[in-house]
Scaffold this motif. Structure first.
Motif, short mmCIF file in Angstrom:
data_model
loop_
_atom_site.label_atom_id
_atom_site.label_comp_id
_atom_site.label_asym_id
_atom_site.label_seq_id
_atom_site.Cartn_x
_atom_site.Cartn_y
_atom_site.Cartn_z
N ASN A 1 53.56 -7.15 14.66
CA ASN A 1 53.34 -8.15 13.60
C ASN A 1 52.62 -7.59 12.39
OD1 ASN A 1 54.63 -10.25 14.99
ND2 ASN A 1 52.76 -10.82 16.08
N ALA A 2 53.12 -6.48 11.88
CA ALA A 2 52.56 -5.85 10.68
C ALA A 2 53.73 -5.23 9.92
CB ALA A 2 51.53 -4.79 11.05
N ARG A 3 54.30 -5.99 8.98
CA ARG A 3 55.57 -5.59 8.37
C ARG A 3 55.49 -4.29 7.58
NH1 ARG A 3 59.38 -3.70 7.50
NH2 ARG A 3 61.43 -4.44 6.84
N GLY A 4 54.37 -4.07 6.87
CA GLY A 4 54.24 -2.82 6.15
C GLY A 4 54.13 -1.64 7.10
N PHE A 5 53.31 -1.79 8.15
CA PHE A 5 53.17 -0.73 9.13
C PHE A 5 54.47 -0.51 9.90
CE2 PHE A 5 52.23 0.97 13.31
CZ PHE A 5 51.38 2.04 13.01
N GLN A 6 55.24 -1.56 10.08
CA GLN A 6 56.54 -1.43 10.76
C GLN A 6 57.38 -0.35 10.09
OE1 GLN A 6 58.62 -5.19 11.45
NE2 GLN A 6 60.54 -4.19 10.91
N TYR B 1 47.79 5.19 5.87
CA TYR B 1 49.00 5.63 6.55
C TYR B 1 48.75 5.77 8.05
CZ TYR B 1 49.98 6.86 1.70
OH TYR B 1 50.13 6.82 0.34
N ILE B 2 49.82 5.80 8.81
CA ILE B 2 49.74 5.90 10.26
C ILE B 2 48.93 7.13 10.67
CG2 ILE B 2 51.98 7.11 10.31
CD1 ILE B 2 52.44 5.87 13.07
N PRO B 3 47.96 6.98 11.57
CA PRO B 3 47.13 8.13 11.98
C PRO B 3 47.91 9.11 12.86
CG PRO B 3 46.54 6.18 13.23
CD PRO B 3 47.51 5.72 12.19
N GLN B 4 47.57 10.38 12.72
CA GLN B 4 48.26 11.42 13.48
C GLN B 4 48.09 11.21 14.98
OE1 GLN B 4 50.23 13.86 12.07
NE2 GLN B 4 50.84 14.29 14.18
N GLN B 5 46.98 10.65 15.38
CA GLN B 5 46.73 10.42 16.81
C GLN B 5 47.81 9.53 17.43
OE1 GLN B 5 43.04 8.40 17.70
NE2 GLN B 5 43.05 9.04 19.84
N ALA C 1 48.26 -0.89 14.08
CA ALA C 1 49.10 -1.53 13.07
C ALA C 1 48.33 -2.57 12.27
CB ALA C 1 50.32 -2.17 13.73
N GLN C 2 47.57 -3.40 12.97
CA GLN C 2 46.81 -4.45 12.28
C GLN C 2 45.75 -3.86 11.36
OE1 GLN C 2 47.35 -7.83 12.32
NE2 GLN C 2 49.22 -7.26 13.40
N GLU C 3 45.11 -2.79 11.80
CA GLU C 3 44.09 -2.16 10.97
C GLU C 3 44.71 -1.49 9.75
OE1 GLU C 3 40.70 -1.08 9.33
OE2 GLU C 3 40.87 -2.38 11.10
N CYS C 4 45.81 -0.77 9.94
CA CYS C 4 46.48 -0.11 8.82
C CYS C 4 47.03 -1.13 7.83
CB CYS C 4 47.60 0.80 9.33
SG CYS C 4 47.03 2.30 10.14
N GLU C 5 47.53 -2.24 8.34
CA GLU C 5 48.08 -3.28 7.47
C GLU C 5 47.00 -3.81 6.53
OE1 GLU C 5 51.54 -5.35 6.28
OE2 GLU C 5 51.29 -3.80 7.79
N VAL D 1 57.66 -0.46 27.34
CA VAL D 1 57.55 -0.40 25.89
C VAL D 1 56.56 -1.45 25.40
CG1 VAL D 1 58.76 -0.67 23.69
CG2 VAL D 1 59.87 0.52 25.56
N ARG D 2 56.63 -2.66 25.96
CA ARG D 2 55.73 -3.73 25.52
C ARG D 2 54.28 -3.36 25.81
NH1 ARG D 2 56.80 -10.14 25.77
NH2 ARG D 2 58.54 -9.32 24.54
N LYS D 3 54.02 -2.79 26.96
CA LYS D 3 52.65 -2.37 27.28
C LYS D 3 52.14 -1.38 26.23
CE LYS D 3 52.62 -2.82 32.34
NZ LYS D 3 52.57 -2.05 33.61
N PHE D 4 52.98 -0.42 25.89
CA PHE D 4 52.57 0.61 24.92
C PHE D 4 52.32 -0.01 23.55
CE2 PHE D 4 53.45 3.87 21.73
CZ PHE D 4 52.56 4.86 22.13
N ILE D 5 53.21 -0.91 23.14
CA ILE D 5 53.05 -1.56 21.83
C ILE D 5 51.77 -2.40 21.82
CG2 ILE D 5 54.02 -3.21 20.19
CD1 ILE D 5 55.50 -0.54 20.28
#
Length: 511
Positions: free
Chosen positions: A199-204, A144-148, A135-139, A123-127
């Motif tokens: 580390n992106a609370r809005g994206f979380q 919104y989260i990309p479909q990809q 997440a950082q870019e969207c924040e 899981v950590r590798k994937f994150i």
């Protein structure tokens, strides 16, 4: 020239604004063409030209800044090696208290088995590799989260895992290390806590959080049918998005005060839904809305599909618009009666049962996020030089760190204990026995986050108020930790719930 071995004397000769080198962590950087582009201006670079700027650099910057400008590195000091540890995707942090006790190699745990450890690593590798950069870019952008990314999480079953253990995971091989039938609430805890490390609370919350608190209600309470199978498959495949729509401007925790109505048509085949919802996470981009409605004899929960009669408007909050927080208007939405979840007029049971897992996940998240802030403070106190000393050499600072560490470790221990109990209880037993404890844990964890955010901001000073640089994660945490204190039930509501549940089982003969 990037691999060339250079001497410190050679570096010292490059000390003019037109020809400027410096040393950072035993590596040589040519800043001559970077001077005009330096965000901090040219003067500060001139002050370190030709010298070893390691202390000065790390007194202001993160390691990631060096990685960003790695093309400026032209060589290494002869006979010297880099000392700074640069974690690779999937690595555990070597910083004390940066990881929960069960992940530190020197310690043991009665709860976590080998499958949990293998699962955590994957899981950590994937994150680290897939989620964090997005997440950082969207924040920053608020997009919104990309479909990809949704498709990737659907393909590796990360979407399904976020609903917790259940039949929806059976027959699936989770990240190649855990069978779906073996996935328990300790695995659930792992994926919930690892996800926060982006580390992106809005994206979380923008990362399909609405689904995790709504599709569970569909799975548990919607009668088996082709309609249910279609909806579940659409959402778990990432083709459709779903959210929970309970809160209104007139009613938050007071579900009985809802004003959104659902009236049966004369033929009894449809509900006509009219009303509004507010602060609905992911509402801006969702296709399905699990909606709390007032019916003629009580409260019901109905699955509503977006159509031309359902309108959403963006609500800007303290965190990024990537969460898609929405105001929702139902203007006579026509919904088949088959979309009723549970029994008519008995929707309170649907919502209350659903709250347990939501609050458990929120506790996982805020406790893990708090630990990240502790790690940030520990690293900063070790590298920041003030009055000729490291911050950590100040007794007042060590006291703050001690308090923060104690809160995080206490919360993690309570969380793991509850996750273990959940893994050995049925859904009904959890609803009966753990609603109070989970509520109390979430309440205490968010109150702890308040204390941690306060101390961390003081430790970082002005940087703790700046949305970039060394203190950006502390600033974000201080700005957004209140979401966890409000969403899913406020601290006061959950504290009261915990005590009331305790008194339900209080021995009548005990005085």
């Amino acid at each position: 020239m990037s691999g060339e071995a250079l001497t410190r004397d050679a570096v010292a000769k490059h000390n003019t604004p037109e020809d400027m080198w410096c040393i950072i962590d035993h590596k040589v950087y040519d800043l001559s063409d970077f001077v005009d582009a330096h965000p901090g201006g040219s003067v500060v670079l001139e002050q370190v030209a030709g010298t070893d700027a390691t202390t000065a650099f790390y007194n202001l910057h993160r390691q990631e800044v060096l990685e960003k400008y790695s093309d400026l590195c032209i060589g290494t000091i002869e006979g010297e090696k880099s000392e700074v540890i640069v974690p690779q995707p999937g690595d555990l942090s070597p910083v004390p208290y940066a990881e929960p006790l069960w992940l530190r190699p020197q310690f043991k745990s009665p709860y976590f088995k080998e499958s949990h450890r293998k699962f955590q690593k994957e899981v950590r590798k994937f994150i680290d590799q897939e989620v964090r950069p997005v997440a950082q870019e969207c924040e920053k952008s608020g997009k919104y989260i990309p479909q990809q990314l949704i498709d990737k999480m659907a393909d590796n079953h990360m979407l399904a895992m976020r609903l917790g253990p259940g039949k929806h995971l059976h027959g699936k091989n989770l990240l190649g290390v855990v069978k779906g039938e073996e996935f328990d609430y300790l695995h659930d805890l792992v994926q919930a806590q690892e996800g926060v490390r982006a580390n992106a609370r809005g994206f979380q919350d923008g990362n399909m959080a609405g689904m995790t608190i709504s599709l569970t209600a569909v799975l548990q309470w919607m009668p088996e049918s082709e309609r249910k199978t279609k909806v579940v498959n659409e959402v778990l495949s990432g083709k459709k998005k779903m959210c929970l729509a309970i809160t209104e401007a007139f009613a938050g925790s007071d579900v009985a005060g809802l004003r959104t109505t659902a009236e049966l048509t004369p033929d009894g085949k449809h509900y006509i839904i009219r009303g509004t919802k507010k602060w609905i996470t992911n509402g801006m981009f969702c296709d399905y809305f699990v909606t709390g409605c007032k019916t003629d004899k009580g409260f019901s929960v109905i699955l509503v599909e977006r159509d031309e009669n359902l309108e959403t408007k963006l609500i800007k909050t303290s965190y990024s618009t990537t969460a898609g927080t929405a105001f929702v208007e139902y203007n006579n939405c026509k919904v088949p009666v088959e979309n009723l979840l549970g029994k008519e007029h008995q929707g309170f049971a649907v919502i209350m049962a659903n709250f347990n897992h939501e609050r458990f996940m929120m506790a996982c998240a805020v406790i893990r996020h708090s630990r990240t802030i502790v790690e940030e403070c520990l690293k900063w106190c070790n590298q920041r030089i003030v009055f000729g000393k490291k911050l950590v050499e100040q007794p007042a600072i060590r006291q703050k760190l001690a308090e923060m560490i104690s809160l995080v470790e206490a919360n993690q221990a309570w969380l793991e204990s509850i996750a273990y109990q959940m893994s050995h209880m049925s859904y009904a037993q959890q609803s009966k026995l753990l609603g109070g404890p989970i509520g109390l844990l979430k309440s205490y964890a968010t109150r702890s986050a308040h204390e941690i955010a306060d101390r961390a901001t003081n430790i970082f000073g002005g940087r703790g108020l700046t949305q970039s640089g060394m203190g950006k994660y502390v600033e974000e945490f201080h700005r957004t930790y209140k979401f966890d204190a409000i969403l899913g039930g406020t601290e006061e509501i959950l504290g009261d719930l915990g005590v009331r549940q305790a008194y339900k089982n209080f021995p009548k003969s005990m005085l």
